[in-house]
Structures are given as structure tokens and as C-alpha cells.
Scaffold this active site. Structure first.
Site, PDB file in Angstrom:
ATOM      1  N   ASP A  23       0.832  -1.216   0.000  1.00 42.17           N
ATOM      2  CA  ASP A  23       0.000   0.000   0.000  1.00 42.17           C
ATOM      3  C   ASP A  23       0.864   1.263   0.000  1.00 42.17           C
ATOM      4  OD1 ASP A  23      -2.394   1.375   0.002  1.00 42.17           O
ATOM      5  OD2 ASP A  23      -2.514   1.454   2.176  1.00 42.17           O
ATOM      6  N   ASN A  71     -10.730  -3.086  -5.394  1.00 41.11           N
ATOM      7  CA  ASN A  71      -9.964  -2.103  -6.171  1.00 41.11           C
ATOM      8  C   ASN A  71     -10.579  -1.787  -7.538  1.00 41.11           C
ATOM      9  OD1 ASN A  71      -6.741  -3.178  -4.836  1.00 41.11           O
ATOM     10  ND2 ASN A  71      -7.971  -1.416  -4.241  1.00 41.11           N
TER      11      ASN A  71
HETATM   12  C1  IPE Z   1      -5.267  -2.792  -0.075  1.00 36.11           C
HETATM   13  O1  IPE Z   1      -4.985  -1.463  -0.287  1.00 36.11           O
HETATM   14  C2  IPE Z   1      -5.266  -3.531  -1.381  1.00 36.11           C
HETATM   15  C3  IPE Z   1      -3.957  -3.734  -1.982  1.00 36.11           C
HETATM   16  C4  IPE Z   1      -2.827  -3.351  -1.493  1.00 36.11           C
HETATM   17  C5  IPE Z   1      -3.992  -4.452  -3.239  1.00 36.11           C
HETATM   18  P1  IPE Z   1      -6.144  -0.373  -0.488  1.00 36.11           P
HETATM   19  O2  IPE Z   1      -5.454   0.931  -0.664  1.00 36.11           O
HETATM   20  O3  IPE Z   1      -7.059  -0.816  -1.566  1.00 36.11           O
HETATM   21  O4  IPE Z   1      -6.910  -0.456   0.896  1.00 36.11           O
HETATM   22  P2  IPE Z   1      -7.783   0.623   1.668  1.00 36.11           P
HETATM   23  O5  IPE Z   1      -8.815   1.120   0.698  1.00 36.11           O
HETATM   24  O6  IPE Z   1      -6.853   1.695   2.098  1.00 36.11           O
HETATM   25  O7  IPE Z   1      -8.356  -0.117   2.845  1.00 36.11           O
HETATM   26  C1  IPE Z   2      -1.538   0.072  -3.332  1.00 32.11           C
HETATM   27  O1  IPE Z   2      -1.273   1.436  -3.366  1.00 32.11           O
HETATM   28  C2  IPE Z   2      -1.701  -0.530  -4.701  1.00 32.11           C
HETATM   29  C3  IPE Z   2      -3.028  -1.073  -4.973  1.00 32.11           C
HETATM   30  C4  IPE Z   2      -4.041  -1.036  -4.177  1.00 32.11           C
HETATM   31  C5  IPE Z   2      -3.215  -1.675  -6.265  1.00 32.11           C
HETATM   32  P1  IPE Z   2      -2.470   2.474  -3.405  1.00 32.11           P
HETATM   33  O2  IPE Z   2      -2.808   2.747  -4.826  1.00 32.11           O
HETATM   34  O3  IPE Z   2      -3.589   2.012  -2.561  1.00 32.11           O
HETATM   35  O4  IPE Z   2      -1.770   3.730  -2.780  1.00 32.11           O
HETATM   36  P2  IPE Z   2      -2.460   4.797  -1.821  1.00 32.11           P
HETATM   37  O5  IPE Z   2      -3.006   4.036  -0.655  1.00 32.11           O
HETATM   38  O6  IPE Z   2      -3.517   5.474  -2.616  1.00 32.11           O
HETATM   39  O7  IPE Z   2      -1.328   5.698  -1.440  1.00 32.11           O
HETATM   40 MG    MG Z   3      -4.099   2.337  -0.625  1.00 33.03          MG
END
Ligand code: IPE
Ligand code: IPE
Ligand code: MG
Length: 242
Positions: A23, A71
Site C-alpha cells: 500500500d 480495487n
Molecule cells: C489494499 O490497499 C489492497 C492492496 C494493497 C492491493 P487499499 O489501498 O485498496 O486499501 P484501503 O482502501 O486503504 O483499505
Molecule cells: C496500493 O497502493 C496498490 C493497490 C491497491 C493496487 P495504493 O494505490 O492504494 O496507494 P495509496 O493508498 O492510494 O497511497
Molecule cells: Mg491504498
């Protein structure tokens, strides 16, 4: 262990299965006034470094949350960029670090683009016999979806008379999960400051040790992982005992 890898000291006790919630890619990009998708590109580079490091220090099983069932709510261009990275990664994995690493994708592949699904299935087949390390990639994965999917498979067996309700044990049930043949998560790592598991391996994390870090995933390099490993080694895991 290869000669060139022991750059950091390691604790004596290492986890069998480390789960990574990758994340913080978006925030990494935002801090640099870059589009979010460049954050995912950078995150993919970190992913490769962490995989290589885990393999070199002898971790048996590693899993990565790459794309959740939730996602899909993101803008189309971001989803497309992530899917393109999967395409690229699967092709590169064949050339570079396939050796001795078994690759398995967790999650519902049925809704993915045909070419991605075919590449995934092919790489799973071609690496099936490797046993040095298993790399689990959670794509279109959700912990709740995994449990519901397993429940449907088990119900089907019962309906067909191939299984008795009395025979459904935790062990038996868990064998129907996407990650059924792999060990429970010992150490779950979530960078980027969020204190939640966002539907990742909710069954397999029942007794996982959690490690949260404020470092954003693209900056989560082997040095950061080592901090987590030392922290894990200090924990007293009791599993409900004394
Ligand atoms: C969790 O991250 C999913 C992945 C890393 C693939 P998200 O960014 O989607 O999670 P939330 O929305 O902060 O809980
Ligand atoms: C995790 O990084 C990657 C996926 C969920 C695919 P994020 O895209 O959630 O990054 P933040 O949380 O917005 O910084
Ligand atoms: Mg995220």
C-alpha cells in the site's frame, strides 16, 4: 544463500510465510506531483527487490496483495495501468527470476482479461515443480470472497454426496481456499501508515503477527523488511496457549 546477498544481519527465527499489503503507491506519486500510475510502476520495482531478497534469505512462502476485489472501484485508467503492469511482470518473471520459485495467483481469475488469465495459468503450470520458495500473488483477491468460494465448493461436494457435513473440519475447509495448500501467514506487513488488513487473508491471518510501518510501499526496501524481521523475532507467539 548466495554470497552477495547477506547485506544485513538476520535474526535467528524467520517466518515461514510473510504477507505483504503493498500500500501507498498513490501517495508516493502524489508527494512527487506524479500520476498515481507512476507510483504503481515504482511499487512494482520494490516488489521485485523484496521477492529477490526473500528468496535469497530463505523465506519459504511470500504473498503479496496486488489487487483487491474492492480495487475495481478505482478510475478505469488506474485499473488499466495496474493490469498492464501485471502483463509486464508475468513476462519478465519468466526471463529473470523464475528459477526455483513457484508462482501461484490467488483470487478469482474469471473476470480478468483473457490474455492475463492465460499468462497466469501458464506460469502457474510452468513453475509448479519449484520448491525453493512459493510466491503467492493476490489479484482480484478478497478474503471474504475466498471463504465464500470455498463454502460453495464444499457445499457442492455435500450436495453430490461426496462429503458429509460432519467431516467439515477447519483443516478440511481450509484446503478449499485459494491459498489452501500454503501455510498460514506468520508475519503480515502493511506499510504506508494504515492500521487495517483491508480484506487480506482473513482466514490465514488468524494468528499472524502484524507489522505496520509509515514507509510507503515504493520505499519499503529490504532494509525496512529486515526491521520487520527483527521485530517479529522478538514476539512471543502463544496461539492461545501459555
Ligand atoms: C489494499 O490497499 C489492497 C492492496 C494493497 C492491493 P487499499 O489501498 O485498496 O486499501 P484501503 O482502501 O486503504 O483499505
Ligand atoms: C496500493 O497502493 C496498490 C493497490 C491497491 C493496487 P495504493 O494505490 O492504494 O496507494 P495509496 O493508498 O492510494 O497511497
Ligand atoms: Mg491504498
Amino acid at each position: 544463500m548466495a554470497k552477495d546477498v547477506k547485506k544485513f544481519d538476520l535474526p535467528e527465527v524467520l517466518p515461514d510465510h510473510i504477507g505483504f499489503i503493498m500500500d501507498g503507491n498513490g501517495r508516493w506519486a502524489k508527494k512527487r506531483f506524479l500520476p498515481r500510475k507512476l507510483g504503481h510502476v515504482e511499487g512494482a520495482k520494490t516488489f521485485k527487490k523484496i521477492v529477490r531478497y526473500c528468496r535469497d534469505i530463505g523465506i519459504k512462502c511470500i504473498s503479496f496483495y496486488a489487487f483487491s476485489t474492492e480495487n475495481w472501484k478505482r478510475p478505469n485508467d488506474e485499473v488499466d495501468a495496474i493490469m498492464n503492469l501485471f502483463r509486464q511482470y508475468i513476462d519478465e518473471a519468466r526471463e529473470h527470476f523464475l528459477e526455483e520459485t513457484r508462482i501461484v495467483f490467488l483470487g478469482d481469475k474469471s473476470v480478468l482479461a483473457d490474455d492475463i488469465r492465460e499468462k497466469m495459468i501458464a506460469i502457474e503450470e510452468d513453475t509448479r515443480h519449484f520448491d525453493k520458495m512459493t510466491l503467492l500473488l493476490a489479484v482480484n483477491y478478497g478474503g471474504r470472497d475466498e471463504i465464500v468460494h470455498a463454502a460453495k465448493l464444499v457445499s457442492e461436494k455435500v450436495r453430490n454426496g461426496e462429503m458429509n457435513i460432519e467431516d467439515i473440519t477447519e483443516e478440511k475447509f481450509s484446503s478449499y481456499l485459494y491459498a489452501g495448500e500454503f501455510p498460514d501467514v506468520d508475519l503480515l506487513i502493511r506499510p504506508s501508515g494504515e492500521l487495517r488488513i483491508s480484506n487480506y487473508m482473513i482466514w490465514q491471518c488468524a494468528y499472524a503477527e502484524f507489522y505496520f510501518s509509515d514507509v510507503l510501499w515504493p520505499d519499503f526496501l529490504p532494509e525496512e523488511l529486515n526491521k520487520a524481521l527483527f521485530d517479529y523475532a522478538k514476539r512471543s507467539r502463544r496461539f492461545g496457549g501459555v
